[in-house]
Design an enzyme around this catalytic site. Structure first.
Site, short mmCIF file in Angstrom:
data_model
loop_
_atom_site.label_atom_id
_atom_site.label_comp_id
_atom_site.label_asym_id
_atom_site.label_seq_id
_atom_site.Cartn_x
_atom_site.Cartn_y
_atom_site.Cartn_z
N GLU A 55 0.82 -1.20 0.00
CA GLU A 55 0.00 0.00 0.00
C GLU A 55 0.86 1.26 0.00
O GLU A 55 0.61 2.22 -0.74
CB GLU A 55 -0.91 0.02 1.23
CG GLU A 55 -1.82 -1.20 1.35
CD GLU A 55 -1.22 -2.30 2.20
OE1 GLU A 55 -1.95 -2.86 3.03
OE2 GLU A 55 -0.02 -2.61 2.03
N ARG A 187 10.52 -32.49 -4.05
CA ARG A 187 11.66 -31.78 -3.46
C ARG A 187 11.73 -30.35 -3.98
O ARG A 187 11.97 -29.40 -3.24
CB ARG A 187 12.97 -32.49 -3.81
CG ARG A 187 13.29 -33.75 -3.05
CD ARG A 187 14.68 -34.22 -3.44
NE ARG A 187 15.05 -35.48 -2.82
CZ ARG A 187 16.23 -36.07 -2.99
NH1 ARG A 187 17.15 -35.49 -3.76
NH2 ARG A 187 16.51 -37.20 -2.39
N THR A 199 22.14 -41.22 7.13
CA THR A 199 21.85 -41.35 5.70
C THR A 199 22.94 -40.71 4.87
O THR A 199 23.34 -41.23 3.82
CB THR A 199 20.49 -40.72 5.38
OG1 THR A 199 19.46 -41.44 6.06
CG2 THR A 199 20.21 -40.73 3.89
N GLU A 277 13.28 -36.53 4.33
CA GLU A 277 13.56 -37.86 3.79
C GLU A 277 15.01 -38.17 4.09
O GLU A 277 15.91 -37.61 3.51
CB GLU A 277 13.27 -37.93 2.29
CG GLU A 277 14.03 -36.98 1.42
CD GLU A 277 14.06 -37.43 -0.04
OE1 GLU A 277 14.06 -38.64 -0.31
OE2 GLU A 277 14.10 -36.56 -0.90
N PRO A 280 14.95 -43.97 8.68
CA PRO A 280 13.92 -44.25 9.68
C PRO A 280 14.06 -43.45 10.96
O PRO A 280 13.07 -43.09 11.58
CB PRO A 280 14.10 -45.75 9.93
CG PRO A 280 14.78 -46.28 8.71
CD PRO A 280 15.67 -45.17 8.25
#
Length: 365
Positions: A55, A187, A199, A277, A280
């Site tokens: 604005e 992703r 991982t 991801e 586990p």
């Protein structure tokens, strides 16, 4: 009181202007100033934290007094809060605007209340104009306001009997090419991707979003690695175009402060959607903590079972479920065939969105 055809047209223009602004901590907002006759006097949009709101940006293109009696068409309820910039409602009142038309209410308890303040000052106010279109544009930002944290999706791939890897730890590839391509598309729609250090050490993932031909999508999620162990100097994730955010993630039980603090930090960086991801351990930790809004389970029509020595690699670790009455209930919201694989999209039934704290946008709308 309803919006005129010209005001609705101006709202469509304001939405197009809003989309020019960056998506991040602050909302994308556009504004159009109309003369009493309905002609466009000025346009503006919010260009990021610390810059003029839409604005005020639009009003800045007008000489003093030119907005008197005008109508301001804005995609988000004008803010009623002083942060890095002053309240937009005061700027509109001072400029002499006679009418304000906006699309969606500001969900932030600190910045909201602009419509009421305008009405109290004698300004006509019409809300809800093209609200669906504005909500679609602001979807991820509104989600953050509603949850008080980024939206979290947890993904895993598994065999039909629930294994994420063979007993020896090999897991490439449980699912086929179509499922893997779908993961990369998702992703690319996320702002951050989270994996555990285990991982990273075992699979050396790049944590990038790639097309079928191996090229990178234009938008890349920020890679986040959780775990106390060091990332190897030659790890692929260290070559990510955005660098890597490495945080402690070893003790991530349901009462651990680690995940909320990570999500808070990501939110402060403008992250709206988090894609988890990375094994586990990390997936189960987010689920145990009740921080999951969506589950993506890619199921391959293959069986793995346990190893001859009893070795087992389940898709999930402990969830705090000791009896069937404590099982984590999910609501299936989608089923999709991807080649030979099946994608199950589900939402945890136990997740209830907390009210967002008032400091969500640091004074920016």
């Amino acid at each position: 009181m309803t919006a005129t055809d010209r005001e609705q047209g101006a709202m469509r223009r304001a939405l197009a202007l809003a989309a020019r602004g960056p998506r991040g901590v602050n909302p994308q907002v556009g504004a159009v100033i109309l003369s009493p006759a309905g002609d466009v006097l000025a346009e503006g949009w919010h260009r990021g934290a610390g810059t003029a709101h839409a604005e005020v940006d639009a009003l800045s293109h007008l000489p003093e007094g030119a907005a008197r009696g005008a109508t301001a068409v804005v995609t988000l309820e004008p803010c009623n809060h002083t942060g890095r910039t002053g309240p937009c409602v005061q700027a509109l009142i001072a400029a002499g605007a006679a009418r304000v038309v906006y699309a969606v209410d500001d969900p932030n308890s600190v910045a909201s209340g602009g419509a009421a303040r305008l009405r109290a000052a004698g300004v006509e106010v019409v809300g809800g104009v093209l609200a669906g279109d504005a909500a679609a544009l602001l979807d991820s930002w509104l989600t953050v306001q509603r949850l008080g944290r980024p939206h979290v999706t947890v993904k895993w791939a598994q065999s039909l009997d629930g294994r994420a890897a063979a007993p020896d730890g090999t897991s490439r590839w449980i699912t086929g090419a179509a499922a893997r391509a779908d993961v990369h598309r998702r992703r690319a729609a996320a702002d951050a991707i989270v994996a555990g250090i285990g991982t990273v050490l075992a699979d050396d993932p790049a944590l990038t979003a790639r097309r079928d031909d191996g090229t990178l999508y234009d938008h890349q999620p920020l890679p986040v690695v959780l775990g106390r162990r060091r990332i190897p100097a030659d790890a692929a994730v260290l070559r990510h175009p955005h660098g890597v955010l490495h945080r402690d993630g070893e003790n991530l039980g349901g009462e651990s402060p680690n995940h909320p603090s990570v999500l808070d930090e990501l939110r402060s960086l403008g992250v709206h959607r988090v894609f988890v991801e990375g094994g586990p351990t990390i997936a189960s930790a987010f689920l145990r903590a009740g921080l999951v809004d969506e589950v993506l389970a890619y199921v391959a029509p293959t069986l793995i079972g346990r190893g001859a020595d009893g070795a087992d690699r389940p898709a999930l670790g402990p969830l705090g479920v000791e009896t069937i009455a404590d099982r984590r209930r999910l609501a299936v919201t989608g089923l999709e065939r991807l080649g030979d694989d099946l994608l199950i999209v589900a939402t945890p039934r136990s997740v209830e969105a907390p009210a967002a704290p008032g400091s969500t946008t640091e004074g920016e709308h």
